[in-house]
Design a protein around this motif. Structure first.
Motif, mmCIF file in Angstrom:
data_model
loop_
_atom_site.group_PDB
_atom_site.id
_atom_site.type_symbol
_atom_site.label_atom_id
_atom_site.label_comp_id
_atom_site.label_asym_id
_atom_site.label_seq_id
_atom_site.Cartn_x
_atom_site.Cartn_y
_atom_site.Cartn_z
ATOM 1 N N MET A 181 -4.711 -1.428 5.757
ATOM 2 C CA MET A 181 -5.143 -0.423 4.797
ATOM 3 C C MET A 181 -5.802 0.751 5.502
ATOM 4 O O MET A 181 -5.586 1.920 5.142
ATOM 5 N N ILE A 240 -10.259 -6.335 -1.225
ATOM 6 C CA ILE A 240 -8.839 -6.414 -0.909
ATOM 7 C C ILE A 240 -8.284 -7.794 -1.255
ATOM 8 O O ILE A 240 -8.944 -8.815 -1.062
ATOM 9 N N TYR A 271 0.811 -1.204 0.000
ATOM 10 C CA TYR A 271 0.000 0.000 0.000
ATOM 11 C C TYR A 271 0.849 1.261 0.000
ATOM 12 O O TYR A 271 0.344 2.362 0.012
#
Length: 218
Positions: free
Chosen positions: A37, A48, A3
């Motif tokens: 996240m 996801i 991420y």
């Protein structure tokens, strides 16, 4: 899967920054990657991807007059990857064990994770947090809070009721871990167990007195 790095806000006072290795542990589908996240980007997604092996990310937050750079390993929860977990947590400064409070089996496995970390980590002072995730689905809760609280008190864990979907207590989870970390990151003697990046330091320091290693049930 990554991420990316999320740094502290621009213009904030610069303080000494230290890199602390943190590992996310728990069964598949308990919400480890979703918690991450939410922490990194304050977002939630139903789509996801499933973590394969482990994913690495970093984020820096302010805690106790210093900048704590979390070097986060999000480990896969599938059984076939379970034997790889010790490679990530043995040299860690902190571990966050996650369970799905709507699934009693994941709580039983979380207890196994906690005991495994305590018995095999090379860091005798590793900070361990227990995240009771999916608090937004309280009507489907299978694990009584009192049961989780009793286990956390017994083992000296930092326990929080979290929801990656709503964001409940996710930031507090990592802030609480940061508050409990010592002034210096753990450096294992064994080679190959630590994954760190070089970080600079600036003027200023903490008081040199680390807080209690763990606390329970916020």
């Amino acid at each position: 899967m990554s991420y990316g790095d999320a740094a502290s806000s621009a213009g904030a006072p610069r303080m000494p920054r230290k890199g602390f290795k943190l590992v996310l542990l728990g069964d598949a589908s308990v919400g480890k990657s979703s918690i991450l996240m939410r922490f990194l980007h304050n977002k939630f997604s139903e789509e996801i991807e499933t973590t394969v092996g482990a994913a690495f990310n970093t984020k820096t937050i302010e805690s106790r007059g210093r900048q704590v750079k979390f070097e986060i390993w999000d480990t896969a929860g599938q059984e076939r990857f379970r034997s790889l977990a010790p490679m990530y947590y043995r040299g860690a400064s902190a571990a966050v064990v996650v369970y799905d409070q709507t699934n009693a089996v994941t709580f039983e496995r979380a207890q196994e994770w906690v005991r495994q970390v305590m018995s095999t980590s090379t860091n005798p002072n590793i900070v361990i947090a227990l995240a009771a995730n999916k608090a937004d689905m309280e009507d489907k809760r299978q694990v009584p809070w009192e049961k989780a609280e009793a286990f956390a008190q017994q083992e000296g864990l930092f326990l929080l009721d979290t929801s990656a979907m709503s964001g409940k207590n996710v930031l507090r989870l990592f802030e609480g871990v940061a508050e409990l970390l010592p002034d210096e990151p753990f450096v294992p003697q064994q080679r190959g167990l630590q994954v760190t990046t070089n970080v600079g330091s600036t003027n200023g320091a903490g008081d040199g007195k680390p807080p209690s290693r763990r606390l329970c049930c916020q």
